[in-house]
Design an enzyme around this catalytic site. Structure first.
Site, PDB file in Angstrom:
ATOM      1  N   PRO A   2      37.330 -96.145  38.129  1.00  0.00           N
ATOM      2  CG  PRO A   2      36.141 -96.514  36.037  1.00  0.00           C
ATOM      3  CD  PRO A   2      37.338 -95.540  36.809  1.00  0.00           C
ATOM      4  CD  GLU A   3      39.411 -99.365  43.892  1.00  0.00           C
ATOM      5  OE1 GLU A   3      39.517-100.638  44.345  1.00  0.00           O
ATOM      6  OE2 GLU A   3      39.599 -98.109  44.342  1.00  0.00           O
ATOM      7  CG  HIS A 108      33.209 -85.946  26.007  1.00  0.00           C
ATOM      8  ND1 HIS A 108      34.393 -85.141  25.907  1.00  0.00           N
ATOM      9  CD2 HIS A 108      32.384 -84.873  26.502  1.00  0.00           C
ATOM     10  CE1 HIS A 108      34.357 -84.083  26.209  1.00  0.00           C
ATOM     11  NE2 HIS A 108      33.253 -83.685  26.677  1.00  0.00           N
ATOM     12  NE  ARG A 127      38.042 -86.579  34.833  1.00  0.00           N
ATOM     13  CZ  ARG A 127      38.061 -86.659  36.269  1.00  0.00           C
ATOM     14  NH1 ARG A 127      39.131 -87.295  36.555  1.00  0.00           N
ATOM     15  NH2 ARG A 127      37.134 -85.968  36.587  1.00  0.00           N
TER      16      ARG A 127
END
Ligand SMILES: [Zn+2]
Length: 291
Positions: A2-3, A108, A127
């Site tokens: 994500p930016e 998760h 992740r």
């Protein structure tokens, strides 16, 4: 990854669910993400009121009434979902191929925040490159992740003058300089490519030569591409990888990013978008109109 526009979209989604509300209960399901959670993390957050939901670079910041700030980073795949009382609020979700039932009990789902109103905010990160930390609000600028960080690109303090001064003497390509978090905070590969295209500056140009008129084109270009992406609600990240491992962004139109071989969208330009590698990352640009 994500930016900045995606993180800002998440911030705007979280704000109405958290600002002015108390965290009645926080559940942490594991000892670490990228690094360990702070000591007694859940305990230190419980019953605290959230007084402000803001952002620095790609970090989400929740100021608590006890003088501490909860710092959160989405890493590669972190996302928040909101369930319950304020479920209508959508926090700019990053879609990944993981089942999700809202219970916060998914494999998760690592952290669950519950407010006194019964809103449940679930942090999911398959992740586990995300990060959560606690620092004193008053000394936040001196926290390790913020020390020496450049100006926020959307702040008024980020001007052609501050940028050209930060680039003075730099012999790296402008592409690499804009990714340097000391020069400007929070810019990533995609929006740097887009901003350089908009400013008609070659990504290979030496950073030190971006002064005066070029800096005056580049700064508004950076602000404009970020503002447009935030307006579009951030682009949604999907769990697919291109050949070079870069994650793809959907639902957002880029002028040059990931458009190798396509015609340049520039007015009156007959060029084709080219892809080159710079510092191990893909750069997309138009050799005809970016100099
Ligand atoms: Zn062009």
């Amino acid at each position: 990854m994500p930016e900045l526009p995606e993180v800002e979209t998440v911030r705007r989604g979280l704000e109405p669910a958290l600002k002015g509300h108390a965290l009645a209960r926080v559940t942490v399901r594991r000892g670490d993400l990228r690094v360990a959670f702070p000591l007694r993390f859940a305990e230190r957050l419980a019953d605290r009121h959230v007084v402000r939901v803001h952002r620095r670079a790609k970090y989400l910041l929740l100021d608590l009434e006890n003088g501490e700030t909860l710092i959160m980073h989405l890493g590669m795949s972190g996302r928040f979902t909101i369930h319950g009382a304020n479920a209508a609020v959508k926090p700019g979700r990053f879609h990944l191929n993981t089942p999700e039932d809202g219970s916060g009990n998914g494999k998760h789902d690592h952290v669950v925040f519950e407010t006194e109103e019964g809103t449940r905010i679930v942090f999911t990160d398959h992740r586990r490159f995300g990060l959560m930390a606690l620092e004193n609000t008053t000394t936040l600028d001196r926290a390790p992740m913020f020390l020496g960080l450049g100006p926020e690109p959307l702040d008024d303090s980020f001007t052609p003058a501050t940028l050209s001064s930060a680039l003075k003497g730099k012999r790296t390509p402008i592409k690499a300089a804009l990714l340097d978090q000391h020069v400007v905070a929070g810019l990533g590969n995609i929006y740097v490519c887009e901003a350089l295209f908009r400013a008609r500056i070659s990504p290979k140009r030496l950073a030190k030569s971006v002064q005066a008129e070029r800096a005056s084109r580049l700064v508004p270009a950076i602000k404009a591409v970020l503002a447009a992406a935030i307006k579009a609600g951030g682009s949604s990240l999907r769990d697919y990888a291109r050949a070079d491992g870069e994650l793809g962004y959907f639902q957002h139109h880029f002028a040059v990013y990931d458009r190798e071989g396509k015609p340049c969208p520039g007015k009156d330009c007959k060029g084709k978008i080219k892809r080159i590698m710079q510092s191990g990352r893909s750069t997309f640009y138009c050799p005809s109109c970016q100099h």
